[in-house]
Design a protein around this motif. Structure first.
Motif, PDB file in Angstrom:
ATOM      1  N   LEU A   1      79.938  41.178  74.436  1.00  0.00           N
ATOM      2  CA  LEU A   1      78.681  41.452  73.727  1.00  0.00           C
ATOM      3  C   LEU A   1      78.352  40.224  72.878  1.00  0.00           C
ATOM      4  CD1 LEU A   1      76.580  43.711  73.093  1.00  0.00           C
ATOM      5  CD2 LEU A   1      78.033  44.344  71.150  1.00  0.00           C
ATOM      6  N   PRO A   2      77.226  39.528  73.196  1.00  0.00           N
ATOM      7  CA  PRO A   2      76.993  38.222  72.559  1.00  0.00           C
ATOM      8  C   PRO A   2      76.238  38.333  71.233  1.00  0.00           C
ATOM      9  CG  PRO A   2      75.364  38.590  74.282  1.00  0.00           C
ATOM     10  CD  PRO A   2      76.170  39.851  74.168  1.00  0.00           C
ATOM     11  N   VAL A   3      76.782  39.102  70.292  1.00  0.00           N
ATOM     12  CA  VAL A   3      76.076  39.272  69.004  1.00  0.00           C
ATOM     13  C   VAL A   3      77.062  39.149  67.850  1.00  0.00           C
ATOM     14  CG1 VAL A   3      74.395  40.846  70.079  1.00  0.00           C
ATOM     15  CG2 VAL A   3      76.374  41.797  68.877  1.00  0.00           C
ATOM     16  N   PRO A   4      76.555  38.836  66.644  1.00  0.00           N
ATOM     17  CA  PRO A   4      77.452  38.782  65.483  1.00  0.00           C
ATOM     18  C   PRO A   4      78.110  40.151  65.258  1.00  0.00           C
ATOM     19  CG  PRO A   4      75.256  37.923  64.931  1.00  0.00           C
ATOM     20  CD  PRO A   4      75.156  38.501  66.296  1.00  0.00           C
ATOM     21  N   GLY A   5      79.360  40.119  64.889  1.00  0.00           N
ATOM     22  CA  GLY A   5      80.080  41.359  64.591  1.00  0.00           C
ATOM     23  C   GLY A   5      80.816  41.930  65.788  1.00  0.00           C
ATOM     24  N   ALA A   6      80.639  41.307  66.965  1.00  0.00           N
ATOM     25  CA  ALA A   6      81.273  41.861  68.174  1.00  0.00           C
ATOM     26  C   ALA A   6      82.800  41.773  68.109  1.00  0.00           C
ATOM     27  CB  ALA A   6      80.751  41.146  69.415  1.00  0.00           C
ATOM     28  N   ASP A   7      83.314  40.962  67.155  1.00  0.00           N
ATOM     29  CA  ASP A   7      84.772  40.849  67.042  1.00  0.00           C
ATOM     30  C   ASP A   7      85.354  41.794  65.988  1.00  0.00           C
ATOM     31  OD1 ASP A   7      83.503  39.588  64.987  1.00  0.00           O
ATOM     32  OD2 ASP A   7      84.814  37.819  64.953  1.00  0.00           O
ATOM     33  N   LEU A   8      84.522  42.671  65.432  1.00  0.00           N
ATOM     34  CA  LEU A   8      85.031  43.595  64.402  1.00  0.00           C
ATOM     35  C   LEU A   8      85.990  44.610  65.023  1.00  0.00           C
ATOM     36  CD1 LEU A   8      81.705  44.271  62.445  1.00  0.00           C
ATOM     37  CD2 LEU A   8      83.770  43.183  61.514  1.00  0.00           C
ATOM     38  N   ASP A   9      86.920  45.083  64.210  1.00  0.00           N
ATOM     39  CA  ASP A   9      87.831  46.122  64.667  1.00  0.00           C
ATOM     40  C   ASP A   9      87.007  47.374  64.989  1.00  0.00           C
ATOM     41  OD1 ASP A   9      90.249  47.343  65.213  1.00  0.00           O
ATOM     42  OD2 ASP A   9      90.389  48.157  63.183  1.00  0.00           O
ATOM     43  N   GLY A  10      87.279  47.978  66.118  1.00  0.00           N
ATOM     44  CA  GLY A  10      86.515  49.166  66.512  1.00  0.00           C
ATOM     45  C   GLY A  10      85.507  48.877  67.617  1.00  0.00           C
ATOM     46  N   VAL A  11      85.314  47.584  67.932  1.00  0.00           N
ATOM     47  CA  VAL A  11      84.444  47.221  69.060  1.00  0.00           C
ATOM     48  C   VAL A  11      85.361  46.986  70.260  1.00  0.00           C
ATOM     49  CG1 VAL A  11      82.709  45.620  69.951  1.00  0.00           C
ATOM     50  CG2 VAL A  11      82.826  46.108  67.492  1.00  0.00           C
ATOM     51  N   VAL A  12      85.202  47.791  71.305  1.00  0.00           N
ATOM     52  CA  VAL A  12      86.185  47.751  72.395  1.00  0.00           C
ATOM     53  C   VAL A  12      85.507  47.680  73.762  1.00  0.00           C
ATOM     54  CG1 VAL A  12      87.935  49.032  71.090  1.00  0.00           C
ATOM     55  CG2 VAL A  12      86.286  50.280  72.495  1.00  0.00           C
ATOM     56  N   GLN A  13      86.337  47.289  74.750  1.00  0.00           N
ATOM     57  CA  GLN A  13      85.909  47.277  76.143  1.00  0.00           C
ATOM     58  C   GLN A  13      86.947  48.055  76.939  1.00  0.00           C
ATOM     59  OE1 GLN A  13      83.838  44.519  77.971  1.00  0.00           O
ATOM     60  NE2 GLN A  13      82.949  43.572  76.191  1.00  0.00           N
ATOM     61  N   LEU A  14      86.641  48.339  78.185  1.00  0.00           N
ATOM     62  CA  LEU A  14      87.572  49.126  78.985  1.00  0.00           C
ATOM     63  C   LEU A  14      87.702  48.537  80.383  1.00  0.00           C
ATOM     64  CD1 LEU A  14      89.377  51.544  79.453  1.00  0.00           C
ATOM     65  CD2 LEU A  14      87.364  52.970  79.773  1.00  0.00           C
ATOM     66  N   ARG A  15      88.877  47.993  80.673  1.00  0.00           N
ATOM     67  CA  ARG A  15      89.147  47.476  82.020  1.00  0.00           C
ATOM     68  C   ARG A  15      90.606  47.667  82.400  1.00  0.00           C
ATOM     69  NH1 ARG A  15      87.224  44.999  86.433  1.00  0.00           N
ATOM     70  NH2 ARG A  15      85.270  45.773  85.628  1.00  0.00           N
ATOM     71  N   THR A  16      91.492  47.453  81.415  1.00  0.00           N
ATOM     72  CA  THR A  16      92.922  47.482  81.749  1.00  0.00           C
ATOM     73  C   THR A  16      93.588  48.755  81.225  1.00  0.00           C
ATOM     74  OG1 THR A  16      93.601  46.427  79.697  1.00  0.00           O
ATOM     75  CG2 THR A  16      92.991  44.954  81.518  1.00  0.00           C
ATOM     76  N   LEU A  17      94.774  48.988  81.756  1.00  0.00           N
ATOM     77  CA  LEU A  17      95.562  50.140  81.311  1.00  0.00           C
ATOM     78  C   LEU A  17      95.850  50.039  79.817  1.00  0.00           C
ATOM     79  CD1 LEU A  17      97.105  52.679  82.195  1.00  0.00           C
ATOM     80  CD2 LEU A  17      98.992  51.214  82.910  1.00  0.00           C
ATOM     81  N   GLY A  18      96.150  48.828  79.348  1.00  0.00           N
ATOM     82  CA  GLY A  18      96.414  48.623  77.923  1.00  0.00           C
ATOM     83  C   GLY A  18      95.195  48.988  77.080  1.00  0.00           C
ATOM     84  N   GLU A  19      94.023  48.574  77.541  1.00  0.00           N
ATOM     85  CA  GLU A  19      92.798  48.891  76.790  1.00  0.00           C
ATOM     86  C   GLU A  19      92.533  50.397  76.808  1.00  0.00           C
ATOM     87  OE1 GLU A  19      90.390  44.680  77.524  1.00  0.00           O
ATOM     88  OE2 GLU A  19      90.142  46.341  78.936  1.00  0.00           O
ATOM     89  N   ALA A  20      92.827  51.042  77.936  1.00  0.00           N
ATOM     90  CA  ALA A  20      92.597  52.484  78.029  1.00  0.00           C
ATOM     91  C   ALA A  20      93.526  53.234  77.081  1.00  0.00           C
ATOM     92  CB  ALA A  20      92.799  52.959  79.461  1.00  0.00           C
ATOM     93  N   GLU A  21      94.780  52.785  77.009  1.00  0.00           N
ATOM     94  CA  GLU A  21      95.746  53.412  76.108  1.00  0.00           C
ATOM     95  C   GLU A  21      95.277  53.282  74.652  1.00  0.00           C
ATOM     96  OE1 GLU A  21      98.287  55.271  76.479  1.00  0.00           O
ATOM     97  OE2 GLU A  21      98.720  55.252  74.322  1.00  0.00           O
TER      98      GLU A  21
END
Ligand code: FAD
Length: 426
Positions: free
Chosen positions: A121-141
């Motif tokens: 997500l190319p916007v300010p704040g996209a690196d804040l805790d609580g902003v997530v993506q979903l692709r890997t098993l680790g991310e899903a967990e």
């Protein structure tokens, strides 16, 4: 086709995902007796991604269930699995790949099954805790745990993964989906299907903001607290799932001088511009008889698996051009959407069955399908909770048999009578 004989010798497969795993398994099924190395940068045993946004997220499937095969499979089938190893370079002159550790693995044939990565997500704040993506098993967990603690979620992007997440998350917390276009799944399904899914999600309490672009993630003390859209609206959220599409992992190929254009360019045999290298799955742009014109890049399990089988058969000495019909599925709550063919773009769509009934009954209304036509020809069929229509549509589209829009809309018309050849449907 230039020959890429490797019915013995060493096949190195890069990527341990859906396609990479399938190449290894299919090589052995095809009787390939050379060396098979399966190398991937993820630390896990090969696993399936689809459950990550569905049953795994809701806790109905665990990590064992999403694995392709138990660990013993690999030794039993003579597949040398190198999980957790990143390939950093292809040395075409020496026919070897170089790992991050500096080690080199020689190949007679190389298969690139590199997949795609989520678009940030190319916007300010996209690196804040609580902003997530979903692709890997680790991310899903991690997402599953966050979901337990979250109070309110925003989904950026009304594509398949965003909506599957919304369906799961809205069981427990309020969810708002923010989408730049004017309807859900706009790139992939007909307006009629978008309309149906919008209604179905809204009845489950999901809110939508269409035509809205996120310009900032708001936060306090390093944690996300909401998002702001270009029109100045603010949406509160302590969990922000970003699902705004993917970027094919093609840099390794481009750096090695292979042709790349929206993915690694391959021919009808899935060979790259170097005949000793094939590319498959999400990372490959291939010609398709179902999409005359420019090569297509398709992100689906069917595409990765059938590509893999095609390459494995060629390497085992039985080459045949790739000709499989694309098909896809998504599960959003109790609704199972199945798509046969490539329906976008299309000029005409007719509905078979009653979406209103399906909507009312929440999955118990007998389902419905949308038949999509381009140039007077059936090009795709989207079905909701109507698996028989889907199977018959795959037969029709594979055979090139067209039912007329009038026949499709007539529920009394038996699709089986249309003359689809009884080909084996996998
Ligand atoms: P992947 O399975 O992504 O595997 C690629 C692998 O290559 C990855 O492990 C990657 O880390 C690795 N890799 C990349 N570069 C390197 C490198 N340099 N060195 C080593 N390893 C590397 N499809 C459907 O049909 N139906 C669904 O319901 C569905 N749901 C989905 C849900 C989610 C959450 C996701 C993320 C995808 C879903 N898909 C679904 C899409 C489907 O999973 C993909 O199309 C499929 O996994 C593609 O297979 P692949 O082998 O091309 O890529």
């Amino acid at each position: 086709m230039q020959e890429t004989r490797a019915s013995s010798g060493t096949v190195v497969i890069v990527g341990t995902g859906q396609g990479g795993f399938q190449v290894a398994a299919s090589l052995r099924e095809e009787g390939f007796d050379g060396r098979v190395l399966l190398v991937g940068d993820e630390p896990d045993l090969p696993y399936q991604r689809p459950p990550l946004s569905k049953a795994y997220l809701t806790g109905e499937a665990d990590a064992d269930l999403v694995r392709m095969r138990p660990e013993t499979f690999f030794a039993e089938h003579g597949v040398e699995l190198r999980a957790g190893e990143q390939v950093t370079r292809i040395d075409r002159a020496e026919r070897q790949v170089v790992l991050a550790s500096g080690k080199a693995l020689p190949y007679d044939h190389l298969v690139l099954a590199l997949g795609a990565r989520n678009r940030p997500l190319p916007v300010p704040g996209a690196d804040l805790d609580g902003v997530v993506q979903l692709r890997t098993l680790g991310e899903a967990e991690a997402l599953r745990q966050r979901l337990d603690a979250a109070r309110e979620a925003v989904v950026v992007g009304a594509g398949f993964i965003g909506l599957e997440f919304a369906a799961a998350a809205s069981r427990g917390i309020p969810v708002t989906v923010i989408e730049a276009t004017d309807r859900p799944m706009a790139r992939a399904v007909s307006p009629a299907m978008s309309h149906f899914f919008r209604g179905a999600h809204e009845r489950q309490g999901v809110r939508f903001a269409f035509g809205a672009t996120v310009v900032r993630v708001l936060g306090t003390d390093g944690r996300a607290s909401g998002v702001e859209t270009a029109d100045g609206r603010r949406f509160a959220a302590d969990l922000v799932l970003v699902g705004i599409g993917v970027i094919p992992n093609a840099e390794l190929a481009a750096d090695a001088g292979l042709a790349v254009a929206n993915g690694i360019v391959v021919d009808e045999h899935l060979q790259t511009s170097d005949p000793a290298i094939s590319a498959i799955g999400d990372c490959a742009a291939h010609p398709s008889r179902f999409a005359p014109g420019a090569p297509v890049r398709i992100e689906s399990v069917q595409n990765a698996v059938d590509h893999a089988r095609c390459v494995a058969a060629r390497l085992a000495g039985r080459p045949a051009p790739y000709a499989s019909l694309p098909w896809f599925w998504s599960e959003q709550g109790k609704l199972k959407l199945q798509i046969a063919g490539l329906a976008t773009p299309h000029e005409r769509a007719v509905v078979r069955g009653d979406p209103a009934q399906e909507g009312k009954q929440d999955g118990k209304g007998g389902g419905f399908s949308v038949f999509c036509y381009s140039g007077g020809k059936l090009v795709g069929v989207e079905s909701v909770n109507r698996p028989l229509d889907h199977v018959l549509a795959r037969k029709l589209l594979t055979s090139g048999v067209t039912v007329t829009p009038e026949q499709a809309a007539d529920r009394g018309f038996d699709l089986r009578s249309a003359g689809a050849r009884p080909e084996k449907i996998r």
